[in-house]
Design a protein around this motif. Structure first.
Motif, PDB file in Angstrom:
ATOM      1  N   PRO A  66       0.715  -1.327   0.152  1.00 56.37           N
ATOM      2  CA  PRO A  66      -0.032  -0.007   0.026  1.00 56.37           C
ATOM      3  C   PRO A  66       0.751   1.345  -0.082  1.00 56.37           C
ATOM      4  N   ALA A  67       2.083   1.526   0.711  1.00 51.85           N
ATOM      5  CA  ALA A  67       2.873   2.500   0.601  1.00 51.85           C
ATOM      6  C   ALA A  67       3.321   2.642  -0.563  1.00 51.85           C
ATOM      7  N   LEU A 120      -4.547   7.563   3.632  1.00 53.39           N
ATOM      8  CA  LEU A 120      -4.856   6.088   4.126  1.00 53.39           C
ATOM      9  C   LEU A 120      -4.284   4.904   3.846  1.00 53.39           C
ATOM     10  N   ALA A 121      -4.008   4.662   2.600  1.00 53.21           N
ATOM     11  CA  ALA A 121      -2.989   3.618   1.902  1.00 53.21           C
ATOM     12  C   ALA A 121      -1.912   3.504   2.856  1.00 53.21           C
ATOM     13  N   ARG A 122      -1.198   4.505   3.280  1.00 57.91           N
ATOM     14  CA  ARG A 122       0.121   4.369   4.217  1.00 57.91           C
ATOM     15  C   ARG A 122      -0.228   3.893   5.444  1.00 57.91           C
ATOM     16  N   SER A 123      -1.318   3.938   5.869  1.00 53.91           N
ATOM     17  CA  SER A 123      -1.672   3.346   7.134  1.00 53.91           C
ATOM     18  C   SER A 123      -2.350   1.975   7.063  1.00 53.91           C
ATOM     19  N   LEU A 124      -2.217   1.326   5.757  1.00 55.47           N
ATOM     20  CA  LEU A 124      -2.713  -0.212   5.739  1.00 55.47           C
ATOM     21  C   LEU A 124      -1.450  -1.156   5.583  1.00 55.47           C
ATOM     22  N   GLY A 125      -1.900  -2.364   5.646  1.00 51.64           N
ATOM     23  CA  GLY A 125      -0.595  -3.332   5.634  1.00 51.64           C
ATOM     24  C   GLY A 125      -0.391  -4.136   6.703  1.00 51.64           C
ATOM     25  N   GLN A 126      -1.048  -3.671   7.841  1.00 48.53           N
ATOM     26  CA  GLN A 126      -0.844  -4.386   9.387  1.00 48.53           C
ATOM     27  C   GLN A 126      -1.652  -5.677   9.408  1.00 48.53           C
ATOM     28  N   PRO A 127      -1.229  -6.839   9.998  1.00 51.27           N
ATOM     29  CA  PRO A 127      -2.133  -7.809   9.953  1.00 51.27           C
ATOM     30  C   PRO A 127      -3.408  -7.601  10.787  1.00 51.27           C
ATOM     31  N   ASP A 128      -4.349  -8.105  10.364  1.00 49.75           N
ATOM     32  CA  ASP A 128      -5.693  -8.168  11.046  1.00 49.75           C
ATOM     33  C   ASP A 128      -5.787  -9.394  11.698  1.00 49.75           C
ATOM     34  N   ILE A 129      -5.680  -9.795  12.834  1.00 49.77           N
ATOM     35  CA  ILE A 129      -5.632 -11.161  13.593  1.00 49.77           C
ATOM     36  C   ILE A 129      -6.716 -10.814  14.410  1.00 49.77           C
ATOM     37  N   ARG A 130      -7.669 -11.924  14.417  1.00 46.48           N
ATOM     38  CA  ARG A 130      -8.825 -11.773  15.350  1.00 46.48           C
ATOM     39  C   ARG A 130      -8.959 -13.092  16.121  1.00 46.48           C
ATOM     40  N   PRO A 131      -9.730 -13.104  17.216  1.00 41.18           N
ATOM     41  CA  PRO A 131      -9.717 -14.105  18.008  1.00 41.18           C
ATOM     42  C   PRO A 131     -10.580 -15.233  17.323  1.00 41.18           C
ATOM     43  N   SER A 132     -10.566 -16.840  17.637  1.00 34.61           N
ATOM     44  CA  SER A 132     -11.036 -17.736  17.089  1.00 34.61           C
ATOM     45  C   SER A 132     -11.807 -18.558  17.976  1.00 34.61           C
ATOM     46  N   GLN A 133     -12.796 -18.778  18.094  1.00 34.34           N
ATOM     47  CA  GLN A 133     -13.554 -19.619  19.061  1.00 34.34           C
ATOM     48  C   GLN A 133     -13.416 -21.141  18.945  1.00 34.34           C
ATOM     49  N   MET A 134     -12.766 -21.566  17.819  1.00 28.53           N
ATOM     50  CA  MET A 134     -12.815 -22.700  17.513  1.00 28.53           C
ATOM     51  C   MET A 134     -11.286 -23.026  17.395  1.00 28.53           C
ATOM     52  N   GLY A 135     -10.261 -22.424  17.043  1.00 30.80           N
ATOM     53  CA  GLY A 135      -9.253 -22.514  16.719  1.00 30.80           C
ATOM     54  C   GLY A 135      -8.133 -21.510  17.443  1.00 30.80           C
ATOM     55  N   GLU A 137      -6.656 -18.773  15.903  1.00 28.83           N
ATOM     56  CA  GLU A 137      -6.691 -17.390  15.458  1.00 28.83           C
ATOM     57  C   GLU A 137      -7.294 -17.436  14.131  1.00 28.83           C
ATOM     58  N   THR A 138      -7.917 -15.961  13.713  1.00 27.31           N
ATOM     59  CA  THR A 138      -8.578 -15.882  12.280  1.00 27.31           C
ATOM     60  C   THR A 138      -7.722 -14.681  11.764  1.00 27.31           C
ATOM     61  N   ARG A 139      -6.932 -14.771  10.685  1.00 23.50           N
ATOM     62  CA  ARG A 139      -6.388 -13.888   9.851  1.00 23.50           C
ATOM     63  C   ARG A 139      -7.333 -13.324   8.704  1.00 23.50           C
ATOM     64  N   VAL A 140      -7.511 -11.992   8.749  1.00 28.53           N
ATOM     65  CA  VAL A 140      -8.522 -11.354   7.730  1.00 28.53           C
ATOM     66  C   VAL A 140      -7.694 -10.747   6.677  1.00 28.53           C
ATOM     67  N   GLU A 141      -7.593 -11.251   5.333  1.00 27.28           N
ATOM     68  CA  GLU A 141      -6.676 -10.347   4.473  1.00 27.28           C
ATOM     69  C   GLU A 141      -7.582  -9.844   3.493  1.00 27.28           C
ATOM     70  N   HIS A 142      -6.936  -8.687   2.913  1.00 32.85           N
ATOM     71  CA  HIS A 142      -7.672  -7.912   1.697  1.00 32.85           C
ATOM     72  C   HIS A 142      -6.705  -8.017   0.390  1.00 32.85           C
ATOM     73  N   SER A 143      -7.391  -8.143  -0.595  1.00 34.33           N
ATOM     74  CA  SER A 143      -6.762  -8.065  -1.845  1.00 34.33           C
ATOM     75  C   SER A 143      -7.636  -7.024  -2.981  1.00 34.33           C
ATOM     76  N   PRO A 144      -6.836  -6.823  -3.855  1.00 34.94           N
ATOM     77  CA  PRO A 144      -7.533  -6.018  -4.980  1.00 34.94           C
ATOM     78  C   PRO A 144      -8.752  -6.754  -5.552  1.00 34.94           C
ATOM     79  N   ILE A 145      -9.923  -6.064  -5.710  1.00 36.33           N
ATOM     80  CA  ILE A 145     -11.049  -6.848  -6.717  1.00 36.33           C
ATOM     81  C   ILE A 145     -10.646  -7.017  -8.001  1.00 36.33           C
TER      82      ILE A 145
END
Length: 479
Positions: A66-67, A120-135, A137-145
């Motif tokens: 993004p940078a 805004l683009a320069r603030s992107l790129g950090q991993p989005d890691i969320r709690p997982s109820q059954m595992g 962790e969950t990693r949420v990733e974004h890619s160009p449409i």
């Protein structure tokens, strides 16, 4: 001086068109031809889509950080900044926007909008890691449409182009941009800036075309998303196509917004705000509050003030810095607006305007027009006119005003005017609309802009716009 353009901007180069068809551009203030440009056909669209698809990964654009993309966008904006006066004059000449407005919005606001997405683009790129109820962790990733078809209208051709280009580029998308046939010359200025800035070949491609070829672009198998600003009727047709293809689409459509005046309104402040909130760009702005909902006990006072404002506005050549109201964008559009004025004369009481100014027989001018004693079911109150025509509707208190404001198929903008801004905000919350202002109206680049009901779906501006150009993937890490 007449401008002759012979090429399209495709794949980072000037490319000869596939046919000899051409559009003629006209000076809205004089009605005189000012240039011709190529008119795209299906083969030109095929070439542009192919270039955009190739650029998506072959250039490394989609895979850049993004940078890195932010740096390219910033160079593009710098090249546009150097051309801001040319942009403003080009737009004002073609669509009649007063040059003071064009300098502020097309040559200024659009650049600030682009810079917002750089930051805004320069603030992107950090991993989005969320709690997982059954595992673990969950990693949420974004890619160009992917490859975006951007359909740009004639009323704010640069601002509305940048509102799509900047977030799409920040997300890593590539684009095929179709400007309106009435405002094409400014797109060449943008393309020249992209070339100077070193935007990777194929990331941005411009092809001017009519509606039929635009429909071909929208349905093209190489397109991954459509971003459209225009009429509700055209938006419905695009939505049908994209629905059948299960293709993501953003639709920013028409409006018929209400300006609600409460009993304690500061009338002087309201009248000062009308040029921006209800008449901006000669009334050729989708979100304008063209239904003025006035309290009955102050109705005559408000109607008189609006009539006085309309009669005082300076009507003139769009390039004259003293002009407050310029011509409409085309002869055909003036005919449409005048047809609604004729309807209004049979539905309500004309108190200002209603004709063409006497100072000139050239150009597509219409006087600012005020109708009083308007019923909210009248056509001039229900249908978008897209010109300097205001309908003043009486209301019998706050609840009645809210009912009237919501009694319309559209839901894009609006405003509430009161000496008590906190109370006005409470009223605003009850209006079914995508955006609304308190004692004024001005979109903010950091907040989502768009409509509900027949005014569209999806949002531009803010992080919401960038999100619309991304695919989202959840990766469930179980161990």
């Amino acid at each position: 001086m007449e401008q002759l353009r012979g090429s399209f901007f495709i794949g980072g180069d000037w490319v000869e068109p596939a046919s000899d068809r051409r559009f003629t551009l006209v000076d809205a203030s004089s009605g005189e031809a000012i240039g011709t440009v190529p008119e795209g056909v299906e083969a030109d669209i095929d070439a542009a889509v192919a270039a955009a698809r190739k650029a998506l990964h072959a250039s490394g654009w989609a895979d850049a950080s993004p940078a890195e993309r932010a740096s390219v966008i910033e160079r593009f904006l710098a090249a546009l900044t150097a051309r801001s006066e040319d942009i403003a004059r080009s737009v004002s000449t073609q669509n009649g926007m007063p040059i003071a407005v064009s300098r502020a919005l097309e040559g200024g606001f659009s650049l600030g909008l682009g810079q917002y997405y750089v930051d805004l683009a320069r603030s992107l790129g950090q991993p989005d890691i969320r709690p997982s109820q059954m595992g673990r962790e969950t990693r949420v990733e974004h890619s160009p449409i992917g490859v975006v078809a951007a359909i740009i209208p004639w009323n704010f051709p640069v601002t509305l182009a940048i509102s799509k280009i900047a977030p799409a580029m920040a997300a890593g998308c590539t684009m095929v941009i179709k400007p309106s046939p009435g405002t094409v010359l400014d797109s060449y200025i943008l393309a020249e800036a992209a070339l100077e800035a070193g935007v990777p070949p194929g990331v941005l491609n411009w092809v001017a075309a009519d509606r039929d070829v635009g429909a071909y672009l929208i349905a093209h198998p190489g397109i991954d998303k459509v971003a459209f600003t225009g009429s509700t009727a055209a938006g419905r047709a695009i939505a049908r196509t994209c629905g059948e293809l299960l293709r993501p689409v953003t639709l920013e459509l028409g409006g018929k917004s209400a300006a609600i005046l409460l009993d304690d309104v500061d009338l002087d402040a309201f009248i000062q705000g009308v040029p921006m909130a209800s008449l901006l760009n000669n009334g050729q702005t989708c979100y304008l509050g063209t239904r003025i909902l006035a309290p009955r006990r102050r109705y005559a006072e408000i109607v008189d003030a609006l009539a006085g404002l309309a009669n005082s506005l300076v009507i003139g050549d769009a390039l004259d810095p003293d002009t407050q109201l310029g011509p409409l964008a085309s002869s055909a559009h003036r005919d449409r607006v005048e047809s609604y004025i004729a309807i209004g004369k049979n539905e309500a009481r004309l108190v200002a305007g209603g004709g063409r100014p006497s100072h000139s027989n050239r150009g597509w001018f219409v006087q600012p027009t005020i109708f009083a004693d308007v019923d909210n079911q009248a056509r001039i109150a229900q249908e978008e006119i897209f010109g300097p025509v205001l309908a003043v509707i009486p209301h019998d208190g706050e609840e009645d005003a809210i009912r009237i404001a919501n009694d319309n198929p559209a839901g894009l903008g609006g405003s509430v005017w009161s000496a008590d801004s906190a109370h006005a905000t409470d009223v605003a919350r009850r209006i079914v609309t995508g955006t609304i202002g308190i004692n004024g109206y001005l979109p903010s680049v950091g907040a989502p802009f768009g409509g509900v009901k027949a005014s569209g779906m999806g949002r531009e501006f803010g992080p919401e716009a960038l999100n619309a150009y991304q695919n989202t993937k959840s990766i469930y890490v179980m161990g």
